[in-house]
Design a protein around this motif. Structure first.
Motif, short mmCIF file in Angstrom:
data_model
loop_
_atom_site.label_atom_id
_atom_site.label_comp_id
_atom_site.label_asym_id
_atom_site.label_seq_id
_atom_site.Cartn_x
_atom_site.Cartn_y
_atom_site.Cartn_z
N GLY A 53 33.74 50.52 -23.39
CA GLY A 53 32.65 49.71 -23.90
C GLY A 53 31.84 50.44 -24.96
O GLY A 53 31.45 49.86 -25.98
N LEU A 54 31.60 51.73 -24.74
CA LEU A 54 30.90 52.55 -25.73
C LEU A 54 31.72 52.63 -27.01
O LEU A 54 31.18 52.47 -28.11
CB LEU A 54 30.64 53.95 -25.17
CG LEU A 54 30.02 54.96 -26.14
CD1 LEU A 54 28.62 54.52 -26.57
CD2 LEU A 54 29.99 56.34 -25.50
N MET A 55 33.02 52.85 -26.88
CA MET A 55 33.89 52.92 -28.05
C MET A 55 33.84 51.60 -28.83
O MET A 55 33.75 51.62 -30.06
CB MET A 55 35.32 53.24 -27.60
CG MET A 55 36.29 53.42 -28.74
SD MET A 55 35.90 54.91 -29.66
CE MET A 55 37.30 54.97 -30.75
N ASP A 56 33.88 50.49 -28.13
CA ASP A 56 33.81 49.18 -28.79
C ASP A 56 32.54 49.07 -29.63
O ASP A 56 32.58 48.61 -30.78
CB ASP A 56 33.84 48.04 -27.77
CG ASP A 56 35.17 47.89 -27.07
OD1 ASP A 56 36.17 48.48 -27.53
OD2 ASP A 56 35.20 47.17 -26.04
N GLU A 57 31.43 49.48 -29.05
CA GLU A 57 30.16 49.38 -29.77
C GLU A 57 30.11 50.30 -30.97
O GLU A 57 29.66 49.93 -32.06
CB GLU A 57 28.99 49.69 -28.83
CG GLU A 57 27.66 49.42 -29.48
CD GLU A 57 26.50 49.42 -28.50
OE1 GLU A 57 25.35 49.38 -29.00
OE2 GLU A 57 26.71 49.45 -27.29
N LEU A 58 30.62 51.52 -30.82
CA LEU A 58 30.62 52.47 -31.93
C LEU A 58 31.54 51.99 -33.05
O LEU A 58 31.20 52.13 -34.24
CB LEU A 58 31.04 53.86 -31.44
CG LEU A 58 30.06 54.54 -30.49
CD1 LEU A 58 30.66 55.83 -29.94
CD2 LEU A 58 28.73 54.81 -31.17
N VAL A 59 32.69 51.44 -32.69
CA VAL A 59 33.61 50.91 -33.70
C VAL A 59 32.94 49.77 -34.45
O VAL A 59 33.00 49.69 -35.69
CB VAL A 59 34.95 50.46 -33.06
CG1 VAL A 59 35.76 49.60 -34.02
CG2 VAL A 59 35.77 51.67 -32.64
N GLU A 60 32.30 48.87 -33.72
CA GLU A 60 31.62 47.75 -34.38
C GLU A 60 30.52 48.25 -35.31
O GLU A 60 30.39 47.76 -36.45
CB GLU A 60 31.02 46.82 -33.33
CG GLU A 60 30.32 45.62 -33.96
CD GLU A 60 29.72 44.68 -32.93
OE1 GLU A 60 28.95 43.80 -33.36
OE2 GLU A 60 30.01 44.80 -31.73
N ASP A 61 29.74 49.23 -34.87
CA ASP A 61 28.69 49.79 -35.72
C ASP A 61 29.28 50.37 -37.00
O ASP A 61 28.76 50.15 -38.09
CB ASP A 61 27.91 50.88 -34.98
CG ASP A 61 27.01 50.35 -33.88
OD1 ASP A 61 26.79 49.13 -33.83
OD2 ASP A 61 26.54 51.18 -33.07
N HIS A 62 30.37 51.12 -36.86
CA HIS A 62 31.00 51.73 -38.02
C HIS A 62 31.53 50.65 -38.96
O HIS A 62 31.34 50.73 -40.18
CB HIS A 62 32.14 52.66 -37.58
CG HIS A 62 32.84 53.30 -38.75
ND1 HIS A 62 32.39 54.45 -39.34
CD2 HIS A 62 33.94 52.92 -39.46
CE1 HIS A 62 33.18 54.77 -40.35
NE2 HIS A 62 34.13 53.85 -40.43
N LEU A 63 32.19 49.66 -38.40
CA LEU A 63 32.75 48.58 -39.20
C LEU A 63 31.67 47.87 -40.00
O LEU A 63 31.81 47.63 -41.21
CB LEU A 63 33.48 47.60 -38.28
CG LEU A 63 34.24 46.46 -38.93
CD1 LEU A 63 35.35 46.99 -39.82
CD2 LEU A 63 34.81 45.56 -37.86
N ARG A 64 30.58 47.54 -39.35
CA ARG A 64 29.49 46.83 -40.04
C ARG A 64 28.82 47.70 -41.11
O ARG A 64 28.46 47.21 -42.18
CB ARG A 64 28.45 46.36 -39.03
CG ARG A 64 28.96 45.24 -38.14
CD ARG A 64 27.86 44.72 -37.22
NE ARG A 64 28.38 43.79 -36.25
CZ ARG A 64 28.70 42.52 -36.50
NH1 ARG A 64 28.57 42.06 -37.71
NH2 ARG A 64 29.15 41.74 -35.55
N ALA A 65 28.66 49.00 -40.83
CA ALA A 65 27.94 49.88 -41.76
C ALA A 65 28.80 50.42 -42.89
O ALA A 65 28.30 50.63 -44.00
CB ALA A 65 27.32 51.04 -40.99
N HIS A 66 30.09 50.63 -42.63
CA HIS A 66 30.92 51.34 -43.60
C HIS A 66 32.07 50.53 -44.17
O HIS A 66 32.81 51.03 -45.02
CB HIS A 66 31.47 52.63 -42.98
CG HIS A 66 30.39 53.57 -42.58
ND1 HIS A 66 29.64 54.29 -43.48
CD2 HIS A 66 29.89 53.89 -41.36
CE1 HIS A 66 28.75 55.02 -42.84
NE2 HIS A 66 28.88 54.79 -41.54
N VAL A 67 32.24 49.30 -43.71
CA VAL A 67 33.31 48.45 -44.24
C VAL A 67 32.76 47.09 -44.69
O VAL A 67 33.08 46.61 -45.76
CB VAL A 67 34.45 48.26 -43.21
CG1 VAL A 67 35.55 47.38 -43.77
CG2 VAL A 67 35.03 49.61 -42.78
N ALA A 68 31.91 46.49 -43.87
CA ALA A 68 31.48 45.12 -44.13
C ALA A 68 30.08 45.00 -44.73
O ALA A 68 29.67 43.89 -45.07
CB ALA A 68 31.55 44.31 -42.83
N ALA A 69 29.37 46.08 -44.86
CA ALA A 69 27.99 46.00 -45.35
C ALA A 69 27.96 45.56 -46.82
O ALA A 69 28.77 46.04 -47.63
CB ALA A 69 27.29 47.35 -45.20
#
Length: 93
Positions: A53-69
């Motif tokens: 669950g922690l990994m899921d949240e960290l991946v989502e944070d990274h995706l939003r900040a470094h790919v989709a922002a």
């Protein structure tokens, strides 16, 4: 994770990591205290779920900040995607 500027979000992640540390400590106590195998297995399964669950949240944070922002250059998006791909390959082993 440098992009985790929001203090409340960072605090939630740290609290989550501390709960996981407590769960790992419970596994150690179960093993050293010779708890029944089923109890120890349940504790280990809970840790695995919590880390996932922690990994899921960290991946989502990274995706939003470094790919989709919005406002990222193509090079920044590519670098963010490459970083994520590297981590996911390691995680999926």
């Amino acid at each position: 994770m440098a992009h985790l500027q929001e203090t409340e979000h960072k605090d939630r992640l740290v609290a989550r990591v501390r709960r996981i540390a407590g769960q790992v400590a419970a596994i150690e106590r179960a093993i050293t205290g010779e708890a029944p195998c089923s109890e120890t297995l349940h504790l280990a399964a809970a840790v695995r779920g919590a880390v996932s669950g922690l990994m899921d949240e960290l991946v989502e944070d990274h995706l939003r900040a470094h790919v989709a922002a919005p406002g990222l250059s193509d090079a920044e998006r590519a670098a963010g995607a490459d970083e994520l791909a590297t981590v996911l390959k390691r995680h999926m082993r």
